[in-house]
Design an enzyme around this catalytic site. Structure first.
Site, PDB file in Angstrom:
ATOM      1  N   SER A   1      43.674  33.107  40.466  1.00 33.08           N
ATOM      2  CA  SER A   1      44.319  34.354  40.818  1.00 33.08           C
ATOM      3  C   SER A   1      44.753  34.300  42.227  1.00 33.08           C
ATOM      4  CB  SER A   1      43.010  35.406  40.929  1.00 33.08           C
ATOM      5  OG  SER A   1      43.389  36.700  41.472  1.00 33.08           O
TER       6      SER A   1
ATOM      7  N   TYR B   1      34.995  37.257  44.136  1.00 27.80           N
ATOM      8  CA  TYR B   1      35.842  36.936  43.167  1.00 27.80           C
ATOM      9  C   TYR B   1      36.842  35.569  43.531  1.00 27.80           C
ATOM     10  CZ  TYR B   1      39.351  37.308  39.418  1.00 27.80           C
ATOM     11  OH  TYR B   1      40.641  37.238  38.376  1.00 27.80           O
TER      12      TYR B   1
ATOM     13  N   LYS C   1      37.058  32.035  42.455  1.00 32.73           N
ATOM     14  CA  LYS C   1      38.339  31.229  41.866  1.00 32.73           C
ATOM     15  C   LYS C   1      38.630  30.070  42.562  1.00 32.73           C
ATOM     16  CE  LYS C   1      39.217  34.005  37.997  1.00 32.73           C
ATOM     17  NZ  LYS C   1      39.105  33.430  36.789  1.00 32.73           N
TER      18      LYS C   1
END
Lengths: 320, 320
Positions: B117, B141, B145
């Site tokens: 992402s 998050y 990632k």
């Protein structure tokens, strides 16, 4: 080595961190020595933080500052994939998580100083690696350090602790005896001749690398422990300042300080394996942020050699 | 959503990956649907790869290609620290490690495509984020990632698998119904009016963001599965190409394609919370490497809207 010197520094000057250190717990996989003449309460423990539960026990005493330097070195982490990830990644994560669990019981957010490495970077490099260059490590060791940097920043952002990651240059002159690390010769060619002994140079004099003295390295950790972190923001991992120099410049400085007879103790013995390894290493950085935040290192190899003579040789140069 | 579309793509064209797909295993925490008319053998499993041992069972059938899209989304990973790390970090590491253990039994090195992402980046940003810009995520998050990207590169370097990390732009127009994600409005203001319904715009038209269509997203995964990875080298995580556009440009494109009555269905309702969140997001990239490696995305919002009309609305625009 840096851990030992850091402890000796605080032993010699209990106010070094900006306040009176009253107690220290020294932890290593082998029982670490407690320096003689230490005025603060010190305990030494032989423990492995990569064993589950160990970190929780250590953090229960709620230290104000935690220096985390424990690691499997680069060559070993490359040879033993499982061990490298266990110690360098899981061990660090256990420590960070133990601090978080301690803070969930009652408010607690220590300063955490993490020893990272310029091994987080991988070639090809720009001429100077700036503060916003990406981390694409080419070793498992560098990968583990880069991952811990990300964890450090996230745990800091979440308020679990107040973390600072210190990307160390190659430490020179590393005290002790010649070892098999590919980077060993950078120190060997100075330390051994200064002690009147022969040393082997396996690369060309045109090789450039990134250096700081052991004294600077200790200084980075001390400064990171006492600095005002409000100025740092969320980017918590800092490339430390250092000296970009050629092997030839190392040798010239040695000649200026110790004379041609000392320089003559360097024996050129090209080693294609070491030459190839070294060719993949970063040679120069623009460590702007760390410099602005007050971290300092040497600007000449003459300084680096003088520090070794002062700190390791009691001011004397041996001549065989 | 992308996983489902990817399966549908392969179902519709079993040669899409450059050879005949003969079997697929679909895995999700809830039982994934097997598309109707699938000519290949397909099994669907409700399993959680973040549970220890699950990945080993999945990898035992030695698939040639593994698409790993499973994740706790950004908001949930931020709200539930433990769950985010468990699913987004440990789950991915379990999968990578299961592949390694399988390869230790007998040679095995599948292609692994990992959905990353642009949340790996954190402000402040340059005007365009280049391929060598560092990853300083500002969410757990994004941290998870970024860590998985590092693991992917290291496992690939070690020959465990042949990994490619795909940093997805914001997918637009996301099919379905309006959701509470802070990024939802980018799709809502097009999808809802195209279906004859009102939509809320919580930010100014001057907001810039980075987009690709669901069709492009599927294309990224398909291309990553069939491309020649010999050209990539050790830097395995790629920012995908996309379209940098203003909200105002979205609306202009909507007007060109569906007329002013459709545009009139957008209701301006400024939301300072969403405005503040969106202000921290990246707005533009220079995805040079991925483009050179053959990844492609849309270059106008007109294309993005037309793709939605073709793929989701059977070519028809509704008007209330």
């Amino acid at each position: 080595m840096i851990g030992r010197k850091l402890v000796e520094k605080i032993a010699a000057d209990p106010g070094a961190l900006g306040y009176d250190v009253t107690a220290m717990t020294l932890v290593d996989v082998v029982l670490p020595p407690v320096p003689a003449g230490l005025s603060v309460v010190a305990s030494a423990l032989a423990l492995d933080v990569s064993d589950p539960g160990v970190a929780a026990g250590l953090v229960a005493s709620r230290p104000d500052v935690i220096f985390h330097l424990a690691a499997i070195v680069s060559g070993e982490a490359e040879a033993d994939f499982d061990l490298g990830y266990k110690v360098n990644l899981d061990g660090t994560r256990f420590l960070f998580e133990a601090i978080r669990q301690e803070g969930l019981r009652a408010p607690y957010a220590p300063r955490v100083i993490f020893a990272s490495s310029i091994a987080v970077f991988g070639e090809p490099f720009p001429e100077k690696i700036g503060d916003t260059f990406f981390t694409t490590p080419l070793t498992s060791y560098g990968t583990q350090k880069a991952i811990c940097e990300l964890l450090l920043a996230d745990y800091t952002r979440k308020g679990v602790f107040d973390g600072i990651g210190i990307r160390l240059p190659t430490i020179c002159i590393r005290p002790g005896t010649p070892n098999k690390a590919a980077s060993g010769f950078f120190s060997n060619i100075l330390r051994e001749p200064l002690a009147g002994k022969e040393a082997v140079l396996p690369v060309d004099e045109s090789v450039r690398h990134w250096f700081a003295s052991p004294r600077s390295a200790v200084g980075f950790f001390v400064h990171a422990a006492r600095m005002d972190t409000a100025r740092i923001g969320p980017r918590r991992n800092l490339t430390m300042p250092g000296l970009s120099a050629l092997v030839g410049e190392e040798i010239e400085a040695l000649g200026r300080i110790a004379g041609p007879k000392t320089v003559a103790l360097i024996r050129r013995e090209p080693d294609p394996v070491i030459r190839r390894i070294v060719a993949g290493w970063a040679t120069d950085f623009d460590a702007q942020r760390a410099s602005e935040l007050g971290f300092t290192a040497e600007s000449t190899f003459d300084e680096i050699i003088r520090i070794h003579i002062e700190d390791e040789l009691q001011g004397r140069i041996g001549h065989g």
